[in-house]
Design a protein around this motif. Sequence first.
Motif, PDB file in Angstrom:
ATOM      1  N   ASN A  67       1.369  -1.024  -0.148  1.00 33.00           N
ATOM      2  CA  ASN A  67       0.059  -0.053  -0.163  1.00 33.00           C
ATOM      3  C   ASN A  67       1.380   1.014  -0.019  1.00 33.00           C
ATOM      4  O   ASN A  67       0.769   2.439  -0.702  1.00 33.00           O
ATOM      5  CB  ASN A  67      -0.408  -0.149   1.332  1.00 33.00           C
ATOM      6  N   ARG A  68       1.853   1.297   0.974  1.00 32.87           N
ATOM      7  CA  ARG A  68       3.008   2.149   1.570  1.00 32.87           C
ATOM      8  C   ARG A  68       3.539   2.314  -0.540  1.00 32.87           C
ATOM      9  O   ARG A  68       3.287   3.704  -0.716  1.00 32.87           O
ATOM     10  CB  ARG A  68       3.862   2.208   2.232  1.00 32.87           C
ATOM     11  N   ILE A  69       3.912   1.627  -1.125  1.00 36.65           N
ATOM     12  CA  ILE A  69       4.739   1.836  -2.933  1.00 36.65           C
ATOM     13  C   ILE A  69       3.935   2.345  -3.267  1.00 36.65           C
ATOM     14  O   ILE A  69       3.728   3.371  -3.988  1.00 36.65           O
ATOM     15  CB  ILE A  69       5.421   0.124  -2.617  1.00 36.65           C
ATOM     16  N   LEU A  70       2.852   1.844  -3.755  1.00 34.01           N
ATOM     17  CA  LEU A  70       1.471   1.899  -4.637  1.00 34.01           C
ATOM     18  C   LEU A  70       0.968   3.693  -4.724  1.00 34.01           C
ATOM     19  O   LEU A  70       1.076   4.169  -5.229  1.00 34.01           O
ATOM     20  CB  LEU A  70       0.588   1.136  -4.115  1.00 34.01           C
ATOM     21  N   ARG A  71       1.157   3.804  -2.382  1.00 33.70           N
ATOM     22  CA  ARG A  71       0.526   5.732  -2.866  1.00 33.70           C
ATOM     23  C   ARG A  71       1.625   5.996  -3.069  1.00 33.70           C
ATOM     24  O   ARG A  71       1.725   7.447  -4.475  1.00 33.70           O
ATOM     25  CB  ARG A  71       0.556   5.620  -0.599  1.00 33.70           C
ATOM     26  N   ILE A  76       4.614  10.549  -7.038  1.00 31.79           N
ATOM     27  CA  ILE A  76       5.211  10.387  -8.833  1.00 31.79           C
ATOM     28  C   ILE A  76       4.594  10.741  -9.994  1.00 31.79           C
ATOM     29  O   ILE A  76       4.895  11.802 -10.397  1.00 31.79           O
ATOM     30  CB  ILE A  76       5.929   9.231  -7.992  1.00 31.79           C
ATOM     31  N   LEU A  77       3.542  10.275 -10.050  1.00 31.65           N
ATOM     32  CA  LEU A  77       2.675  10.495 -11.063  1.00 31.65           C
ATOM     33  C   LEU A  77       1.902  11.205 -11.101  1.00 31.65           C
ATOM     34  O   LEU A  77       1.959  12.237 -12.344  1.00 31.65           O
ATOM     35  CB  LEU A  77       1.986   9.276 -11.775  1.00 31.65           C
ATOM     36  N   LYS A  78       1.468  11.129  -9.910  1.00 34.98           N
ATOM     37  CA  LYS A  78      -0.200  12.852  -9.902  1.00 34.98           C
ATOM     38  C   LYS A  78       1.353  14.194  -9.663  1.00 34.98           C
ATOM     39  O   LYS A  78       0.079  15.238 -10.283  1.00 34.98           O
ATOM     40  CB  LYS A  78      -0.656  12.657  -8.294  1.00 34.98           C
ATOM     41  N   ASN A  79       2.496  13.715  -9.113  1.00 35.80           N
ATOM     42  CA  ASN A  79       3.102  15.537  -9.802  1.00 35.80           C
ATOM     43  C   ASN A  79       4.401  15.044 -10.916  1.00 35.80           C
ATOM     44  O   ASN A  79       4.974  16.506 -10.915  1.00 35.80           O
ATOM     45  CB  ASN A  79       4.296  15.779  -8.118  1.00 35.80           C
ATOM     46  N   ASP A  80       3.829  14.535 -11.057  1.00 35.26           N
ATOM     47  CA  ASP A  80       4.291  14.325 -13.076  1.00 35.26           C
ATOM     48  C   ASP A  80       4.460  15.541 -14.055  1.00 35.26           C
ATOM     49  O   ASP A  80       3.201  15.235 -14.891  1.00 35.26           O
ATOM     50  CB  ASP A  80       4.970  13.498 -13.513  1.00 35.26           C
ATOM     51  N   PRO A  81       4.774  16.562 -14.209  1.00 34.20           N
ATOM     52  CA  PRO A  81       3.677  18.131 -14.715  1.00 34.20           C
ATOM     53  C   PRO A  81       4.084  17.175 -16.514  1.00 34.20           C
ATOM     54  O   PRO A  81       3.341  18.505 -17.188  1.00 34.20           O
ATOM     55  CB  PRO A  81       4.705  19.178 -14.570  1.00 34.20           C
TER      56      PRO A  81
END
Length: 89
Positions: A67-71, A76-81
Amino acid sequence: MKHTEDFKREAVRIALSSGLSRTRVAADLGIGISTLAKWIVNYRPDEPASGPQADLARENERLRLENRILREEREILKNDPGRMPACAA
């Protein structure tokens, strides 16, 4: 900083069963590696858990780690502009 006995025991449990390095566990908990090592010596369980409870505990720890790894991956993906959302394609 003074930590409770419960906090120390939980830190030892995580260090011994999570599969993470002790350095990582100590950093995640905001304590020094030498402090964690001392707690492990003082609070290590005498007998390893066995039976269904031990299986459940191991599975629980595995799922927490996953769960921690997936979060972290999601953040990372959410903050990749540079990455376009799938719905925009």
